[in-house]
Write a protein that holds these residues in place. Sequence first.
Motif, short mmCIF file in Angstrom:
data_model
loop_
_atom_site.label_atom_id
_atom_site.label_comp_id
_atom_site.label_asym_id
_atom_site.label_seq_id
_atom_site.Cartn_x
_atom_site.Cartn_y
_atom_site.Cartn_z
N ALA A 11 -2.67 1.64 18.17
CA ALA A 11 -2.19 2.96 17.75
C ALA A 11 -0.68 3.03 17.61
CB ALA A 11 -2.67 4.02 18.73
N THR A 12 0.05 2.22 18.37
CA THR A 12 1.51 2.32 18.34
C THR A 12 2.16 1.55 17.20
OG1 THR A 12 1.70 0.49 19.91
CG2 THR A 12 1.65 2.71 20.83
N GLU A 13 1.37 0.83 16.41
CA GLU A 13 1.95 0.11 15.27
C GLU A 13 2.48 1.13 14.25
OE1 GLU A 13 -0.04 -3.21 13.61
OE2 GLU A 13 -0.93 -3.84 15.51
N LYS A 14 3.48 0.70 13.49
CA LYS A 14 4.16 1.60 12.56
C LYS A 14 3.68 1.40 11.12
CE LYS A 14 6.72 3.03 15.98
NZ LYS A 14 6.45 4.35 16.58
N PRO A 15 3.13 2.43 10.50
CA PRO A 15 2.67 2.29 9.12
C PRO A 15 3.84 2.28 8.14
CG PRO A 15 2.42 4.55 9.82
CD PRO A 15 2.89 3.78 11.03
N LYS A 16 3.61 1.61 7.01
CA LYS A 16 4.63 1.52 5.96
C LYS A 16 4.41 2.55 4.86
CE LYS A 16 5.00 -3.45 6.87
NZ LYS A 16 4.91 -4.82 6.30
N CYS A 17 3.41 3.40 5.06
CA CYS A 17 3.09 4.43 4.07
C CYS A 17 2.37 5.57 4.79
CB CYS A 17 2.21 3.86 2.95
SG CYS A 17 0.59 3.25 3.53
N PRO A 18 2.20 6.71 4.14
CA PRO A 18 1.46 7.82 4.76
C PRO A 18 -0.01 7.44 5.00
CG PRO A 18 2.78 8.60 2.93
CD PRO A 18 2.80 7.11 2.85
N VAL A 19 -0.56 7.90 6.13
CA VAL A 19 -1.93 7.59 6.51
C VAL A 19 -2.61 8.87 7.01
CG1 VAL A 19 -3.44 6.20 7.99
CG2 VAL A 19 -1.26 5.24 7.19
N ILE A 20 -3.88 9.00 6.67
CA ILE A 20 -4.69 10.11 7.18
C ILE A 20 -5.84 9.52 7.99
CG2 ILE A 20 -6.15 10.22 5.11
CD1 ILE A 20 -6.20 13.27 5.45
N PHE A 21 -6.17 10.17 9.11
CA PHE A 21 -7.25 9.71 9.99
C PHE A 21 -8.38 10.73 10.01
CE2 PHE A 21 -3.47 7.65 11.67
CZ PHE A 21 -3.92 6.37 11.96
N HIS A 22 -9.60 10.21 10.11
CA HIS A 22 -10.79 11.06 10.23
C HIS A 22 -11.64 10.56 11.41
CE1 HIS A 22 -9.74 12.59 6.28
NE2 HIS A 22 -9.81 11.37 5.77
N PHE A 23 -11.87 11.43 12.38
CA PHE A 23 -12.67 11.08 13.56
C PHE A 23 -13.74 12.15 13.80
CE2 PHE A 23 -8.50 9.15 14.61
CZ PHE A 23 -8.90 7.84 14.86
N PHE A 27 0.84 -1.20 0.00
CA PHE A 27 0.00 0.00 0.00
C PHE A 27 0.88 1.25 0.00
CE2 PHE A 27 -3.26 -2.96 1.69
CZ PHE A 27 -4.24 -2.69 0.75
N ASP A 28 0.43 2.25 -0.76
CA ASP A 28 1.19 3.49 -0.89
C ASP A 28 0.59 4.65 -0.10
OD1 ASP A 28 3.28 2.79 -3.10
OD2 ASP A 28 1.39 1.97 -3.82
N ALA A 29 -0.65 4.47 0.38
CA ALA A 29 -1.31 5.49 1.20
C ALA A 29 -2.52 4.84 1.86
CB ALA A 29 -1.75 6.68 0.35
N GLY A 30 -2.93 5.40 2.99
CA GLY A 30 -4.09 4.86 3.69
C GLY A 30 -4.95 5.96 4.28
N ALA A 31 -6.24 5.67 4.41
CA ALA A 31 -7.18 6.60 5.05
C ALA A 31 -8.09 5.80 5.97
CB ALA A 31 -8.01 7.34 4.01
N SER A 32 -8.11 6.20 7.23
CA SER A 32 -8.91 5.50 8.24
C SER A 32 -10.00 6.43 8.76
CB SER A 32 -8.00 5.06 9.39
OG SER A 32 -8.77 4.57 10.48
N TYR A 33 -11.25 6.02 8.54
CA TYR A 33 -12.39 6.77 9.05
C TYR A 33 -12.93 6.09 10.30
CZ TYR A 33 -13.22 9.48 4.67
OH TYR A 33 -13.16 10.32 3.60
N TYR A 34 -12.97 6.85 11.40
CA TYR A 34 -13.56 6.42 12.67
C TYR A 34 -13.41 4.92 12.94
CZ TYR A 34 -17.39 6.87 9.17
OH TYR A 34 -18.15 6.87 8.02
#
Length: 222
Positions: free
Chosen positions: A148-160, A133-140
């Motif tokens: 939460a402390t896991e390390k992503p391998k790509c940029p991620v954006i969060f929406h809450f 994966f090259d990017a991620g988006a997590s909604y709620y």
Amino acid sequence: MGEFIQLTASDGHKFDAYLAQPSGKAKGGVVIVQEIFGINAHIRSVADDYASEGYLAVAPALFDRIEPKIELGYEAEDIEKGRDYKGRCSDDAALLDIAAAQGTAAAAGKVGVVGYCWGGYLAWLSTTRLDGFDAGASYYGGGIGSVATEKPKCPVIFHFGENDHAIPMEDVEKVKAAHPELAVNLYPAGHGFNCDHRGSYDATSAKIARERTLELFGDKIG
């Protein structure tokens, strides 16, 4: 308008996935990770929307490991059923199916992952535990504070949503503390604010979150 196809996970499990293709050459691929309601009309519309933006969108039916063709609404009875199905699905099994969907989406080039509710949690795990994966988006993403402390391998954006009854603000703060380098966005809305089939839908928040996600995907995928 998309169609259902069949995919095979690395453990041999065969399952359905909703595939939506762009009208022209794809910019890249996007895996859409479902809520606890299956690949219902809302998730199909999300996939169609990403296809309209130029992405090859694939939404794996994660509940097929329990029962095929599960499609729920948003009433109390549906929520109860969805929670039951979710409780019978392990993270590892769901990630196998998401990985298979990623392999299909990769035919279009770079791949992003976006998920909602349970899918928001799994989308995050997809960026930390899977390759490709090259990017991620997590909604709620419910329960995201526990990982939460896991390390992503790509940029991620969060929406809450600030008024989310299902996700305590402590979980949001855990994400912020663990990943100051990532965008963690808060909206004046409740749980499920992106879903226009739910009473909690917030059109303004959904629009802004979509724009931010598309900006990230446009930058990292194409």
